[in-house]
Design a protein around this motif. Structure first.
Motif: not given
Lengths: 259, 277
Positions: A149, A153, A102, A100, A97-98, A94
């Motif tokens: 997460r 980012t 975009p 990677r 997911m943040g 999870v």
């Protein structure tokens, strides 16, 4: 420097006016609480800031760009921590997911991205659970993973929607301490229908109920409450506000009415 | 089983079943985690309208049916994306309408009759070699696309809002997923029948979901489990002379309820078991 600049914003949904004439400026490194009754438009305002909805009128700038362009630099923590509980995914995945990029579709898991995700979990005190499935974590733990997460980012602005809903009262103090720690580098915006968010860590308050009242101090005045909740402080939650015993003044004196 | 494999049709049936298991294992995983099982059912049934249309106008079967199904799937996906709370109703309407159109068009087709039973249960024992090649190609394309978009699919099916904020092209990806689903469903129906497609799309992924730690594991596990069901079902059907499609579903159904019972026992098992708060 303003990180969020909302000017003369209207939002209408299905012929219903949800937000009207909203102006809001959030300075960098601010810690803003957006409060207001349920159905008052808080979550709508949030979705507008994130570029998930488009305003009917008016402009929104986040970090000098349109919300849709700026959204990758906003760390978003959703309200519902129970989404897709049976989904086969670990806490670490999870957070990744943040992590990677975009813009890229195929991304390889590098040791560096794994390391960064683990350190985000570490910061939230969740590193030991990194390999556990999300469904086996408690609501509070899941929320920590979602914050990790959002932090992964590398956001300029951290947005949390009703974050205390899944935390008990004792955990909430700890939780706000954590947010104020994060607030040292990142602007934080918290949405809540709960007046308790007016803790000592919040730097300013915006009340949303179709229109928006902004206070650059962490206090709620009686007339703000009147405008927002259509009832007085005592009716809302007399015990919590008076007896909580926080070492600061939550409510302005009745006599000291703002202009 | 080994002696059964001396027959050409048995080898083809086995291959078709295994290919269907892999295609359904991958698509079914995405269908189950994105909660579009009902939409897949709608696509599978509405596809019959495409069969009717192809036979009425004398079009080649595959392009006609795939075209019709993709169209119906797009309508269902668009409406259910916009009006989430009415999605099930709209899908139900198109589900029924597609089947009705198909049956009436088949009625109106002179001198030609599609057997509804073979559409429902397929004719896995009569799969021609050419169908196997088509399934291999589609399966390969599907694996390629799923690999390319894997991280996006994970993000979208886990938390659509977050995915959108992070710049994942959620709309395009969602409709792409539905198109891929429609193509896969039509192809596999032709081989193993509508009922088996729905069983293979839902049962293996659901059983595996609890044990998988990632979408990838779930896809692999569901494909393998589907393959086990297919082989076991085909053996049963050969050994006891039963309808093959129904035998496969029977095996899958029994394992499905066994896994539910095991879960109940594990939760009641007390200390040492993980309980979800």
């Amino acid at each position: 420097m303003a990180i969020v600049e909302v000017k003369d914003l209207d939002f209408t949904y299905d012929g219903q006016v949800v937000l009207q004439g909203v102006d809001l400026t959030v300075r960098e490194s601010d810690f803003v609480a957006i409060i207001g009754p349920n159905g008052g438009g808080k979550t709508t305002l949030l979705k507008l800031l994130l570029g998930l909805l488009t305003p009917t009128r008016g402009t929104i700038e986040v970090d000098g760009k349109s919300p849709r362009q700026a959204s990758p630099c906003i760390g978003y923590v959703p309200q519902n921590v129970h989404i897709n509980r049976s989904f086969p995914i670990t806490a670490l995945d999870v957070v990744l997911m943040g992590e990677r990029d975009p813009k890229k579709r195929v991304t390889r898991r590098t040791a560096a991205s794994r390391e960064a995700a683990l350190s985000a979990l570490e910061r939230m005190d969740m590193a030991e659970h990194s390999d556990r499935k999300m469904g086996t974590l408690s609501g509070g733990q899941r929320q920590r993973v979602f914050i990790a997460r959002a932090l992964a980012t590398s956001p300029k602005l951290l947005v949390l929607d009703e974050p205390t809903a899944s935390i008990d009262t004792k955990g909430q103090t700890e939780f706000y301490q954590l947010l104020s720690e994060i607030n040292k580098d990142i602007t934080v915006l918290v949405v809540s229908h709960d007046l308790l968010v007016i803790s000592r860590y919040v730097k300013s308050v915006a009340c949303v109920n179709k229109s928006l009242h902004y206070h650059d101090q962490a206090e709620i005045t009686d007339d703000m409450l009147g405008a927002m909740y259509r009832c007085s402080v005592e009716e809302i939650c007399p015990v919590e506000l008076v007896a909580h015993g926080l070492p600061h003044r939550v409510l302005a004196e009745h006599k000291e009415q703002p202009q | 089983m080994i002696e059964a494999l001396q027959f050409d049709f048995m080898r083809n049936a086995l291959l078709a079943g295994l290919l269907a298991s892999v295609i359904c294992g991958i698509m079914g995983t995405l269908v189950v985690v994105s909660r579009i099982v009902f939409l897949s059912g709608g696509i599978a049934h509405a596809a019959y309208g495409g069969i009717g249309l192809s036979s009425f106008f004398g079009w080649p079967y595959l392009p006609g049916t795939i075209g019709f199904s993709v169209g119906a799937a797009m309508i269902m996906a668009a409406v259910s994306h916009r009006l989430k709370h009415r999605a099930d109703t709209i899908i139900g309407v198109i589900w029924a309408l597609g089947m009705a159109i198909g049956i009436i068009l088949v009625d109106l087709t002179p001198g030609y009759n599609v057997d509804l039973m073979s559409y429902l249960f397929g004719s896995i024992l009569a799969v021609p070699r050419s169908d196997l090649y088509v399934m291999v190609i589609v399966g390969a394309i599907m694996v390629g696309l799923t690999t390319y978009y894997y991280q996006d699919l994970v993000a979208m099916s886990y938390d659509e809002e977050f995915a959108q904020i992070r710049g994942v092209p959620v709309r395009r990806l969602y409709f792409g997923l539905i198109v891929m689903l429609a193509v896969a469903v039509v192809l596999v129906i032709q081989v193993v029948g509508l009922i088996l497609v729905i069983a293979l799309l839902t049962i293996p992924p659901f059983i595996v979901e609890k044990y998988a730690k990632s979408l990838f594991q779930m896809m692999v596990g569901a494909s393998l489990l589907g393959a086990v069901f297919t082989v076991a079902g085909l053996w049963l059907s050969y050994r006891y002379n039963l309808t093959s499609g129904a035998s496969i579903i029977l095996v899958a159904g029994v394992v499905f309820f066994l896994s539910l019972a095991i879960d109940k026992l594990r939760i009641a098992g007390g200390p040492g078991t993980q309980t979800v708060s």
